[in-house]
Scaffold this motif. Structure first.
Motif, PDB file in Angstrom:
ATOM      1  N   PRO A 154       0.819  -1.217   0.000  1.00 36.94           N
ATOM      2  CA  PRO A 154       0.000   0.000   0.000  1.00 36.94           C
ATOM      3  C   PRO A 154       0.850   1.262   0.000  1.00 36.94           C
ATOM      4  N   PRO A 155       0.394   2.296  -0.699  1.00 38.92           N
ATOM      5  CA  PRO A 155       1.185   3.538  -0.783  1.00 38.92           C
ATOM      6  C   PRO A 155       1.176   4.367   0.498  1.00 38.92           C
ATOM      7  N   ASP A 156       0.281   4.037   1.435  1.00 40.23           N
ATOM      8  CA  ASP A 156       0.170   4.836   2.662  1.00 40.23           C
ATOM      9  C   ASP A 156       0.848   4.205   3.869  1.00 40.23           C
ATOM     10  N   SER A 157       1.532   3.091   3.701  1.00 40.94           N
ATOM     11  CA  SER A 157       2.018   2.332   4.862  1.00 40.94           C
ATOM     12  C   SER A 157       2.937   3.152   5.759  1.00 40.94           C
ATOM     13  N   ASN A 158       3.703   4.094   5.171  1.00 46.95           N
ATOM     14  CA  ASN A 158       4.636   4.896   5.971  1.00 46.95           C
ATOM     15  C   ASN A 158       4.017   6.163   6.552  1.00 46.95           C
ATOM     16  N   VAL A 159       2.845   6.560   6.054  1.00 47.94           N
ATOM     17  CA  VAL A 159       2.280   7.859   6.442  1.00 47.94           C
ATOM     18  C   VAL A 159       0.829   7.758   6.900  1.00 47.94           C
ATOM     19  N   ALA A 160       0.347   6.548   7.151  1.00 45.51           N
ATOM     20  CA  ALA A 160      -1.076   6.348   7.430  1.00 45.51           C
ATOM     21  C   ALA A 160      -1.564   7.142   8.637  1.00 45.51           C
ATOM     22  N   LEU A 161      -0.707   7.343   9.640  1.00 44.18           N
ATOM     23  CA  LEU A 161      -1.113   8.024  10.875  1.00 44.18           C
ATOM     24  C   LEU A 161      -0.785   9.513  10.861  1.00 44.18           C
ATOM     25  N   THR A 162      -0.262  10.004   9.759  1.00 44.70           N
ATOM     26  CA  THR A 162       0.175  11.395   9.688  1.00 44.70           C
ATOM     27  C   THR A 162      -0.770  12.212   8.810  1.00 44.70           C
TER      28      THR A 162
END
Length: 584
Positions: free
Chosen positions: A250-258
């Protein structure tokens, strides 16, 4: 059983003969102390001498080995006949993969892309766990021998589809995967498989529709009877790959909580690239509320984008797109540095060029530049996912042996990172995992609609409140999208789906439920817009008009509650399947 016999009989007989040979030598030397090892061996191999003991058994084993070797030589030379006999008469509960093409007619402008390599890859990946019969018009001897060695039955058949189905034992098969080069061939083959004359009412058919432009407008109900739709699954290679890439990497795995924007760097806007863009537009709805950005690098990118936008006029409303007209082979380090310095940092890279060498080169350069930049400043390395074409080996080798620190991944229709056990075909088509959840979502929707009718007799039943088998494919897909987006929602609240038997279930706070409800509304809105719906004050399903196609804040409290209920219903459905929400 037949696969086991074919694969291990001759090696077993040879090993047995060798063991008996040494035992026979020992026996002769014990009986005659004057014999040397050499003389005892010569006597043991004298097949026409009357013997008993180990020598007798050894001679028998050697004769059987020689006879079986003759059979093996025959099967290698005219082995298709052997496969025909087994497939037509003996194989049961197998998977049929039908590939190949017919001759081009006078009106054909160009030959369709061959799916033979894909069919061979699929057969090879499924063979360890399934009985596979591959039906093709012709195949070279090396490929056929390699497939035969792993247990795949190869049927050379170029006749009509009814005869083909008889040749592959379709009356006893469990699944047919139609991978013919022409989509109308696949439709005709699946129709023939559904015929009552085949006498296999449980046969499941997976029908490939290529190219992507045809899949976008294809309506199964125009080609198949209503009572067969439950056993039919339409799929497109590019769409299937895009969905699984989005799920696996997934493209959001590093920024999902930001609050950071998701930024996809995409190399190649062919069929897979276009399907990825569509997938990001439908599913890229995150906690931040920011539209995802896609930087697309390819030659002739503007005309390719116009082709995509003509099919989905609303797509530009849901993604920010930067188009860079450049052949992937011409990319240099300076260009990569410029893209990596974007105000919105890249969160994932998808290399979907047609040339695996080009995909490898750009992947290696990108990772090298990111690792170098990491030495100078604190940053997150964006993983690179490269598309591996059928028959490709270069990317898989780099994944296994390259120096990429675990930030490189390879993906194809038959597996991710070299693992065929989790193949796209197995996960999405053969097990119908996606449809299990999607059916439950639809059944819950239908039950609520029917219950409302009982409470309010003047309530009008929605046209889609029908059994799953009677739904149009785009409505089925909409339910699959709901199921597929749940992992995105879980990452947004730092949770994952765990086992009801092993993990502790998390209780969502009011704020968390609201975050997920907003994400679900945006996902629903985008999905409707991409399917041609538009805003209007009064709902009209025929004209595709809906009053709720507005930002979440502009919804009535009753409509907001529908989104909350949708999220809660999904949690309930997953719990019934043994999955619960667990905090990281």
């Amino acid at each position: 059983m037949f696969i086991f016999i074919e694969r291990w009989s001759l090696p077993t007989l040879i090993c047995t003969s060798i063991i008996l040979f040494f035992l026979a030598i020992g026996e002769k030397m014990s009986a005659d102390g004057a014999l040397t090892v050499f003389k005892a061996g010569v006597q043991a191999l004298t097949l026409d001498s009357p013997e008993d003991g180990f020598t007798l058994y050894m001679n028998f084993a050697i004769n059987v080995s020689l006879a079986w070797a003759v059979v093996k030589v025959y099967m290698v030379s005219v082995g298709l006949e052997w496969d025909n006999i087994i497939a037509r008469r003996m194989t049961r509960g197998h998977i049929i993969i039908a590939a190949g093409s017919r001759e081009l007619d006078a009106y054909s402008e160009q030959a369709p892309k061959s799916k033979l390599s894909l069919a061979v890859d699929l057969a090879s990946s499924l063979a360890p766990k399934e009985k596979i019969v591959l039906a093709v018009p012709e195949i070279d001897e090396i490929q056929r021998t390699n497939l035969w060695n792993i247990g795949v039955k190869v049927i050379a058949h170029d006749g009509n589809f009814r005869d083909l189905l008889k040749a592959v034992g379709a009356s006893r098969a469990k699944t047919l995967i139609a991978l013919r080069d022409n989509f109308d061939d696949n439709v005709a083959l699946c129709r023939a498989a559904f015929s009552p004359s085949l006498k296999n009412p449980s046969l499941q058919c997976k029908c490939m529709i290529e190219p992507l432009t045809e899949k976008r407008v294809f309506r199964p109900e125009d080609y198949f009877e209503a009572d067969t739709l439950a056993r039919l699954r339409i799929f497109n290679e590019a769409e299937l790959i895009a969905r699984r890439i989005f799920s696996e990497f997934p493209p959001d795995s590093n920024v999902a909580l930001t609050e950071q924007r998701v930024h996809v760097l995409l190399f190649g806007l062919g069929s897979v690239g276009q399907a990825i863009v569509q997938q990001v537009a439908r599913m890229g709805h995150y906690r931040s509320g920011l539209k995802p950005k896609i930087t697309i690098v390819d030659h002739d990118v503007h005309s390719k984008w116009l082709s995509l936008a003509s099919s989905y006029p609303a797509i530009s409303d849901w993604v920010i797109v930067e188009k860079i007209e450049l052949e992937i082979e011409r990319i240099n380090v300076n260009m990569l540095d410029a893209w990596l310095e974007d105000d919105d940092p890249i969160t994932i890279v998808y290399a979907c060029g047609k040339n695996e060498i080009s995909n490898l080169r750009v992947a290696r350069l990108l990772l090298e530049r990111q690792i170098e930049n990491l030495k100078q400043k604190d940053a997150i390395i964006a993983d690179v996912v490269a598309l591996d074409p059928p028959g490709g080996v270069i990317l898989a080798d780099y994944y296994s042996h390259g120096d990429h620190g675990g930030h490189f991944h390879v993906f194809s229709l038959v597996g991710a990172d070299g693992a065929s056990e989790g193949s796209t075909i197995t996960g999405s088509l053969l097990t119908d995992t996606d449809d299990t959840i999607a059916r439950s979502i639809h059944d819950a929707y239908r039950a609520n609609d029917l219950a409302l009718k009982e409470r309010k007799p003047d309530h009008k039943i929605h046209p889609n409140s029908r059994p799953w088998e009677d739904l149009q494919e785009d409505i089925r897909d909409a339910n699959r999208m709901v199921a597929g987006h749940f992992d995105v929602k879980m990452r947004a609240i730092d949770c994952f789906l765990g086992s009801i038997d092993e993990d502790t279930e998390a209780n969502l706070s009011v704020d968390e439920l609201e975050v997920l409800s907003i994400m679900e509304h945006n996902r629903w809105w985008a999905d409707r817009a991409l399917n041609g719906w538009r805003f209007g004050p009064i709902r009209n399903d025929i004209q595709k008009v809906h009053p709720n196609m507005v930002p979440y804040d502009e919804l009535s409290e009753a409509d907001k509650q529908k989104d909350r209920d949708s999220v809660l219903e999904m949690i309930k459905i997953l719990r019934s399947e043994g999955a619960i929400i667990v905090r990281n």
